[in-house]
Scaffold this motif. Structure first.
Motif, PDB file in Angstrom:
ATOM      1  N   UNK A   1      34.507  46.983  15.918  1.00 45.30           N
ATOM      2  CA  UNK A   1      34.890  46.540  14.583  1.00 45.30           C
ATOM      3  C   UNK A   1      36.323  46.966  14.265  1.00 45.30           C
ATOM      4  N   UNK A   2      37.093  46.043  13.713  1.00 47.75           N
ATOM      5  CA  UNK A   2      38.407  46.352  13.158  1.00 47.75           C
ATOM      6  C   UNK A   2      38.300  46.180  11.645  1.00 47.75           C
ATOM      7  N   UNK A   3      38.405  47.290  10.919  1.00 50.09           N
ATOM      8  CA  UNK A   3      38.343  47.264   9.453  1.00 50.09           C
ATOM      9  C   UNK A   3      39.783  47.237   8.951  1.00 50.09           C
ATOM     10  N   UNK A   4      40.146  46.176   8.269  1.00 44.25           N
ATOM     11  CA  UNK A   4      41.558  45.939   7.919  1.00 44.25           C
ATOM     12  C   UNK A   4      41.692  45.673   6.423  1.00 44.25           C
ATOM     13  N   UNK A   5      42.706  46.280   5.821  1.00 47.75           N
ATOM     14  CA  UNK A   5      42.968  46.054   4.402  1.00 47.75           C
ATOM     15  C   UNK A   5      42.202  47.027   3.523  1.00 47.75           C
TER      16      UNK A   5
ATOM     17  N   UNK B   1      40.702  42.992  -0.617  1.00 50.37           N
ATOM     18  CA  UNK B   1      41.316  42.324   0.534  1.00 50.37           C
ATOM     19  C   UNK B   1      40.798  42.854   1.880  1.00 50.37           C
ATOM     20  N   UNK B   2      39.836  43.764   1.836  1.00 52.78           N
ATOM     21  CA  UNK B   2      39.344  44.358   3.083  1.00 52.78           C
ATOM     22  C   UNK B   2      38.548  43.347   3.897  1.00 52.78           C
ATOM     23  N   UNK B   3      38.825  43.333   5.203  1.00 56.66           N
ATOM     24  CA  UNK B   3      38.129  42.441   6.128  1.00 56.66           C
ATOM     25  C   UNK B   3      37.587  43.250   7.293  1.00 56.66           C
ATOM     26  N   UNK B   4      36.488  42.772   7.868  1.00 54.91           N
ATOM     27  CA  UNK B   4      35.907  43.392   9.055  1.00 54.91           C
ATOM     28  C   UNK B   4      35.858  42.336  10.156  1.00 54.91           C
ATOM     29  N   UNK B   5      36.536  42.601  11.264  1.00 55.35           N
ATOM     30  CA  UNK B   5      36.555  41.681  12.401  1.00 55.35           C
ATOM     31  C   UNK B   5      35.737  42.289  13.542  1.00 55.35           C
TER      32      UNK B   5
END
Length: 273
Positions: free
Chosen positions: A198-202, A206-210
């Motif tokens: 998981x890449x937790x960004x923002x 605006x937070x996104x999880x890829x």
């Protein structure tokens, strides 16, 4: 007749207990022995329609107030300017030692204070844009052929979970990938699930999880894996590691319970004699 019944019951209990102990021991041995994780990294898969998230290009980082910028002139590694004094240059918010350039903090107004140039507006610029701006200003005002190197030294990525050296890793250059970042952390552990990274960004809304699947060869070119400041990388456990951990947790209370039962059986047997 009653004593015979009790003896039969006790023999049955002892037999069932023995079976349970043998079964538990075999399962524990099978799951606790060391093994080599067969991680399926970068396997080729059939081509499918490209995800819209994979089409998006990564946004380059733009300098902000309170950032720390390390700046040096590669034409003279001792100073940011060739005509500097014999000691390390220090001006305004600058600091640093010989050979590594000077470090300048971006002020709240978005400027840094540079030798000779004074206040230079850098907030909102990318790292290459800021380096070119400073290089052009020094070429115009003082130096013949400056080559300015600029790094933003306060940027970082946090790695958690099944990596060998979790923690914060500085993000010192552009376009560092997830694979490179995991490599800097020593690689994946044997308990890592390479299909669930998981890449937790923002932040905030605006937070996104890829979710990245490193068993897929296409993940190497996935633009979502270009690291950004503040990214949190979490590598989940694989199923076998989870089973082993659960069994170890089970053994923490099963073994004392078995010891108590065994002690009670010994005491009961002794009192029957």
């Amino acid at each position: 007749m009653l004593p015979n019944l009790i003896d039969n019951i006790m023999q049955y209990i002892n037999m069932r207990l023995l079976h349970f102990i043998i079964f538990t021991a075999l399962v524990f041995i099978a799951t606790s022995c060391s093994y080599k994780q067969n991680q399926l990294l970068f396997q080729t898969k059939q081509t499918t329609a490209t995800d819209t998230a994979q089409q998006a290009k990564p946004t380059p980082y733009r300098i902000q107030s309170q950032d720390a910028l390390q700046i040096r002139n590669l034409q003279n590694v001792r100073y940011i300017i060739d005509d500097g004094p014999s000691s390390s240059v220090s001006s305004g918010s600058g600091s640093g030692g010989s050979g590594s350039g000077q470090t300048y903090q971006v002020e709240d107004d978005g400027t840094i204070t540079l030798p000779v140039l004074g206040h230079v507006q850098v907030a909102g610029l990318t790292r290459p844009q800021a380096a070119k701006l400073i290089e052009d200003l020094y070429r115009k005002n003082l130096l013949k052929d400056p080559i300015i190197e600029l790094k933003v030294t306060n940027l970082k990525v946090t790695l958690l979970g099944e990596v060998k050296s979790p923690g914060n890793i500085p993000l010192l250059k552009d376009n560092i990938t997830l694979v490179e970042m995991i490599g800097q952390a020593g690689g994946l552990t044997t308990g890592a699930n390479e299909k669930n990274i998981k890449i937790i960004r923002g932040k905030g809304k605006n937070q996104e999880v890829h979710i990245i699947d490193l068993s897929d060869l296409r993940s190497v070119s996935d633009p979502r894996t270009i690291m950004q400041n503040g990214d949190i990388i979490y590598v989940a456990q694989n199923k076998r590691a989870i089973r082993t951990e659960n069994l170890q947790n089970l053994n923490t209370w099963v073994q004392p319970a078995l010891l108590i039962i065994n002690t009670a059986l010994v005491i009961f047997t002794l009192t029957r004699q």
